[in-house]
Design a protein around this motif. Structure first.
Motif, PDB file in Angstrom:
ATOM      1  N   LEU A   1       0.718  -1.298   0.191  1.00 23.41           N
ATOM      2  CA  LEU A   1       0.167   0.050  -0.173  1.00 23.41           C
ATOM      3  C   LEU A   1       0.825   1.256  -0.065  1.00 23.41           C
ATOM      4  CD1 LEU A   1      -2.719  -1.127   2.345  1.00 23.41           C
ATOM      5  CD2 LEU A   1      -3.073  -0.638   0.108  1.00 23.41           C
ATOM      6  N   LEU A   2       1.920   1.235   0.586  1.00 22.57           N
ATOM      7  CA  LEU A   2       2.709   2.651   0.866  1.00 22.57           C
ATOM      8  C   LEU A   2       3.633   3.151  -0.745  1.00 22.57           C
ATOM      9  CD1 LEU A   2       3.597   4.644   2.995  1.00 22.57           C
ATOM     10  CD2 LEU A   2       5.984   3.279   2.934  1.00 22.57           C
ATOM     11  N   PRO A   3       2.935   4.289  -0.952  1.00 24.29           N
ATOM     12  CA  PRO A   3       3.571   5.216  -1.880  1.00 24.29           C
ATOM     13  C   PRO A   3       4.640   5.967  -1.256  1.00 24.29           C
ATOM     14  CG  PRO A   3       1.315   6.278  -1.401  1.00 24.29           C
ATOM     15  CD  PRO A   3       1.577   4.935  -0.385  1.00 24.29           C
ATOM     16  N   VAL A   4       5.778   5.905  -1.856  1.00 24.88           N
ATOM     17  CA  VAL A   4       6.975   6.529  -1.271  1.00 24.88           C
ATOM     18  C   VAL A   4       6.984   7.771  -1.637  1.00 24.88           C
ATOM     19  CG1 VAL A   4       9.372   6.499  -1.303  1.00 24.88           C
ATOM     20  CG2 VAL A   4       8.265   4.349  -1.584  1.00 24.88           C
ATOM     21  N   SER A   5       6.401   8.485  -2.801  1.00 20.91           N
ATOM     22  CA  SER A   5       6.713   9.757  -3.124  1.00 20.91           C
ATOM     23  C   SER A   5       5.627  10.017  -4.041  1.00 20.91           C
ATOM     24  CB  SER A   5       7.680  10.229  -3.655  1.00 20.91           C
ATOM     25  OG  SER A   5       8.253   9.714  -4.885  1.00 20.91           O
ATOM     26  N   PRO A   6       5.318  11.351  -4.299  1.00 24.59           N
ATOM     27  CA  PRO A   6       4.238  11.543  -5.539  1.00 24.59           C
ATOM     28  C   PRO A   6       4.874  11.145  -6.939  1.00 24.59           C
ATOM     29  CG  PRO A   6       4.560  13.556  -4.060  1.00 24.59           C
ATOM     30  CD  PRO A   6       5.399  12.415  -3.631  1.00 24.59           C
ATOM     31  N   GLU A   7       6.001  11.332  -6.964  1.00 23.89           N
ATOM     32  CA  GLU A   7       6.680  11.085  -8.403  1.00 23.89           C
ATOM     33  C   GLU A   7       6.801   9.675  -8.737  1.00 23.89           C
ATOM     34  OE1 GLU A   7       7.849  14.846  -6.785  1.00 23.89           O
ATOM     35  OE2 GLU A   7       8.135  12.889  -5.906  1.00 23.89           O
ATOM     36  N   SER A   8       6.726   8.655  -7.479  1.00 23.64           N
ATOM     37  CA  SER A   8       6.647   7.407  -7.720  1.00 23.64           C
ATOM     38  C   SER A   8       5.484   6.779  -8.162  1.00 23.64           C
ATOM     39  CB  SER A   8       7.236   6.812  -6.564  1.00 23.64           C
ATOM     40  OG  SER A   8       6.304   6.718  -5.549  1.00 23.64           O
ATOM     41  N   VAL A   9       4.377   7.487  -7.959  1.00 22.94           N
ATOM     42  CA  VAL A   9       3.085   6.956  -8.430  1.00 22.94           C
ATOM     43  C   VAL A   9       2.335   7.964  -9.047  1.00 22.94           C
ATOM     44  CG1 VAL A   9       2.679   5.648  -6.374  1.00 22.94           C
ATOM     45  CG2 VAL A   9       2.006   8.067  -6.389  1.00 22.94           C
ATOM     46  N   GLY A  10       3.105   8.754  -9.694  1.00 24.10           N
ATOM     47  CA  GLY A  10       2.582   9.742 -10.731  1.00 24.10           C
ATOM     48  C   GLY A  10       1.548  10.748 -10.295  1.00 24.10           C
ATOM     49  N   ALA A  11       1.358  10.801  -8.783  1.00 20.92           N
ATOM     50  CA  ALA A  11       0.352  11.813  -8.439  1.00 20.92           C
ATOM     51  C   ALA A  11       0.649  13.323  -8.594  1.00 20.92           C
ATOM     52  CB  ALA A  11       0.345  11.599  -7.034  1.00 20.92           C
ATOM     53  N   ASP A  12      -0.258  14.021  -8.865  1.00 16.78           N
ATOM     54  CA  ASP A  12      -0.097  15.409  -9.161  1.00 16.78           C
ATOM     55  C   ASP A  12      -0.041  16.251  -8.091  1.00 16.78           C
ATOM     56  OD1 ASP A  12      -0.055  17.818 -10.725  1.00 16.78           O
ATOM     57  OD2 ASP A  12      -1.992  17.644 -11.311  1.00 16.78           O
ATOM     58  N   ARG A  13       1.155  16.872  -7.662  1.00 14.43           N
ATOM     59  CA  ARG A  13       1.313  17.705  -6.555  1.00 14.43           C
ATOM     60  C   ARG A  13       0.430  19.002  -7.017  1.00 14.43           C
ATOM     61  NH1 ARG A  13       5.270  17.315  -2.977  1.00 14.43           N
ATOM     62  NH2 ARG A  13       6.685  16.156  -4.381  1.00 14.43           N
ATOM     63  N   GLN A  14       0.357  19.195  -8.284  1.00 14.07           N
ATOM     64  CA  GLN A  14      -0.298  20.658  -8.411  1.00 14.07           C
ATOM     65  C   GLN A  14      -1.662  20.413  -7.921  1.00 14.07           C
ATOM     66  OE1 GLN A  14       1.255  22.997 -10.154  1.00 14.07           O
ATOM     67  NE2 GLN A  14      -0.198  24.433  -9.726  1.00 14.07           N
ATOM     68  N   GLU A  15      -2.391  19.407  -7.740  1.00  5.58           N
ATOM     69  CA  GLU A  15      -3.584  19.418  -6.993  1.00  5.58           C
ATOM     70  C   GLU A  15      -3.516  20.026  -5.535  1.00  5.58           C
ATOM     71  OE1 GLU A  15      -5.712  15.575  -6.599  1.00  5.58           O
ATOM     72  OE2 GLU A  15      -4.693  15.094  -8.772  1.00  5.58           O
ATOM     73  N   GLU A  16      -2.538  19.737  -4.855  1.00  7.76           N
ATOM     74  CA  GLU A  16      -2.443  20.570  -3.520  1.00  7.76           C
ATOM     75  C   GLU A  16      -2.261  21.977  -3.636  1.00  7.76           C
ATOM     76  OE1 GLU A  16       0.007  19.513   0.602  1.00  7.76           O
ATOM     77  OE2 GLU A  16       1.176  19.612  -1.263  1.00  7.76           O
ATOM     78  N   GLU A  17      -1.385  22.308  -4.574  1.00  6.72           N
ATOM     79  CA  GLU A  17      -1.301  23.826  -4.919  1.00  6.72           C
ATOM     80  C   GLU A  17      -2.459  24.335  -5.184  1.00  6.72           C
ATOM     81  OE1 GLU A  17       2.017  23.834  -7.653  1.00  6.72           O
ATOM     82  OE2 GLU A  17       3.411  22.977  -6.411  1.00  6.72           O
ATOM     83  N   ASP A  18      -3.429  23.718  -6.117  1.00  7.42           N
ATOM     84  CA  ASP A  18      -4.212  24.504  -6.632  1.00  7.42           C
ATOM     85  C   ASP A  18      -5.496  24.723  -5.490  1.00  7.42           C
ATOM     86  OD1 ASP A  18      -3.424  24.857  -9.122  1.00  7.42           O
ATOM     87  OD2 ASP A  18      -4.358  22.621  -9.743  1.00  7.42           O
ATOM     88  N   ASP A  19      -5.383  23.791  -4.750  1.00  6.68           N
ATOM     89  CA  ASP A  19      -6.317  23.820  -3.661  1.00  6.68           C
ATOM     90  C   ASP A  19      -6.103  24.843  -2.284  1.00  6.68           C
ATOM     91  OD1 ASP A  19      -7.726  21.705  -4.503  1.00  6.68           O
ATOM     92  OD2 ASP A  19      -6.753  20.264  -3.074  1.00  6.68           O
ATOM     93  N   ALA A  20      -4.734  25.420  -2.528  1.00  6.39           N
ATOM     94  CA  ALA A  20      -4.353  26.630  -1.584  1.00  6.39           C
ATOM     95  C   ALA A  20      -4.335  27.709  -2.347  1.00  6.39           C
ATOM     96  CB  ALA A  20      -3.150  26.001  -1.183  1.00  6.39           C
ATOM     97  N   VAL A  21      -4.581  27.896  -3.375  1.00  8.80           N
ATOM     98  CA  VAL A  21      -4.378  29.241  -4.176  1.00  8.80           C
ATOM     99  C   VAL A  21      -5.332  30.066  -3.693  1.00  8.80           C
ATOM    100  CG1 VAL A  21      -5.081  30.344  -6.424  1.00  8.80           C
ATOM    101  CG2 VAL A  21      -3.944  28.080  -6.368  1.00  8.80           C
ATOM    102  N   ASP A  22      -6.524  29.840  -3.333  1.00  3.25           N
ATOM    103  CA  ASP A  22      -7.512  31.032  -2.649  1.00  3.25           C
ATOM    104  C   ASP A  22      -6.828  31.315  -1.191  1.00  3.25           C
ATOM    105  OD1 ASP A  22      -8.877  30.790  -5.232  1.00  3.25           O
ATOM    106  OD2 ASP A  22     -10.244  29.204  -4.546  1.00  3.25           O
ATOM    107  N   SER A  23      -6.084  30.647  -0.506  1.00  6.71           N
ATOM    108  CA  SER A  23      -5.803  30.901   0.687  1.00  6.71           C
ATOM    109  C   SER A  23      -4.887  31.928   0.885  1.00  6.71           C
ATOM    110  CB  SER A  23      -5.149  29.529   1.583  1.00  6.71           C
ATOM    111  OG  SER A  23      -4.622  30.077   2.730  1.00  6.71           O
TER     112      SER A  23
END
Length: 379
Positions: free
Chosen positions: A252-274
């Motif tokens: 189950l453990l994903p080591v890093s966003p890059e290792s599983v192709g997760a989009d780090r931009q999602e987290e950044e987009d969620d915080a744009v309005d903050s």
């Protein structure tokens, strides 16, 4: 240079099997926040089992050496423990009998030697584990460490059924267990650091770091509950538990966003309005934001030169000095009949860790918060 399709295929193969199965059932990729939730939960329970196996020794001590005299402390390296009277080596053990060679006059000293050997190898192993973790797949490295820990923790308990009374058997098993235990902390911290930014990291790490105390409580309860059935069970059950958790880590453990192709931009987009985004550093991961930086393994001397490493290292040294004194010897001196009383120390650790994390976020003064809690914790 690999093409985008080749990179996507490589990432797909590097995904844990459980994550791939989850996405197959869901018919969609997991979101960044879902990956973060998986990382927090899996690493939390992984390190909980590390501490659960580490705690059992302190509970079983009072059963191995029920009536040791203080005089035992004066003979740290007696060799008489290689052979014991036949009547003390009987198979039909009951609680209160003790277990040779630990039930002799030097039993307390022998148990102390096990602790010293375990922690010495553990400390040395931490240094090499950090280096290996930088150069290996952390998921595989953590899995091997957990299964190895489970194996050698169980082998200590096997001494009960195998009627083993050689001190060196228990010493060697504890030393190898300490080596495997050293794989835990550098690995889980690195994985969590890959996924989480600075926003509320004090509170997040405070809650997440409760795994240490939860593990101690769990280990105490398991060991003390099983003690009357034979002290071997107090080691074998936690050993099987961490080995099982090691398999879950592998799945189950994903080591890093890059290792599983997760989009780090999602987290950044969620915080744009903050409006606090820039001040709190929402998107900046704890261990750096650039993939290239993760490829560079920092050496021992270079690590000490990083600002803040030395003072926090000494801070942790003195905190652990107190914590491990309680961890290994408080249940022994209370006695096995009241061994569960020592869990209140860990209950305080859970609450204190969360409170310290919250205060450090509110004040943005992590060093002062840490120093204050250590000062009053040792008063």
């Amino acid at each position: 240079m690999a093409s985008p399709s080749e990179l996507a295929t490589e990432r797909s193969h590097s995904k844990p099997l459980g994550i791939r199965f989850w996405e197959y059932i869901k018919k969609a990729k997991l979101s960044y926040k879902s990956h973060q939730a998986v990382v927090l939960i899996v690493t939390f329970f992984a390190y909980t089992t590390y501490h659960a196996t580490r705690k059992t020794t302190s509970i079983v001590k009072s059963a191995l050496d029920p009536q040791s005299s203080a005089a035992g402390l004066k003979f740290p390296w007696r060799i008489t423990y290689l052979s014991s009277p036949a009547e003390t080596q009987r198979r039909s053990w009951v609680l209160g009998d003790g277990w040779a060679p630990f039930n002799g006059s030097d039993g307390t000293a022998l148990l102390g030697q096990l602790d010293v050997a375990f922690l010495a190898v553990y400390a040395i192993g931490m240094y090499f584990s950090g280096h290996l973790g930088d150069r290996m797949n952390l998921r595989i490295f953590l899995t091997v460490g957990m299964i190895g820990t489970g194996l050698f923790t169980s082998l200590f308990g096997v001494g009960y059924w195998a009627n083993i009374h050689s001190f060196y058997y228990f010493l060697i098993v504890q030393m190898i267990a300490g080596l495997f235990q050293s794989s835990g902390w550098p690995s889980v911290v690195a994985v969590v650091g890959n996924w989480f930014g600075k926003k509320k990291r004090g509170l997040i790490m405070g809650i997440w770091n409760a795994h240490t105390s939860i593990g101690n409580i769990t280990g105490s309860l398991i060991a003390s509950t099983l003690l009357s059935y034979g002290w071997g069970w107090s080691f074998v059950v936690p050993g099987l538990l961490i080995a099982f958790m090691g398999i879950l880590v592998c799945l189950l453990l994903p080591v890093s966003p890059e290792s599983v192709g997760a989009d780090r931009q999602e987290e950044e987009d969620d915080a744009v309005d903050s409006p606090k985004k820039k001040r709190e550093g929402v998107a900046e991961p704890l261990l750096g934001s650039h993939t290239e930086m993760k490829e560079i393994a920092v050496g021992f001397i270079e690590a000490w030169r990083i600002p803040g490493v030395a003072p926090f290292a000494f801070c942790l040294f003195f905190a652990k000095l107190v914590a491990y004194t309680f961890l290994y010897w408080l249940p022994y001196y209370i006695g096995h009949t009241a061994g569960n009383l020592s869990t209140f120390f860990d209950v305080g650790g859970v609450l204190g860790g969360i409170l310290a994390g919250h205060i450090s976020d509110r004040l943005d003064a992590r060093a002062i918060t840490a120093a204050t809690f250590i000062r009053f914790g040792n008063t």
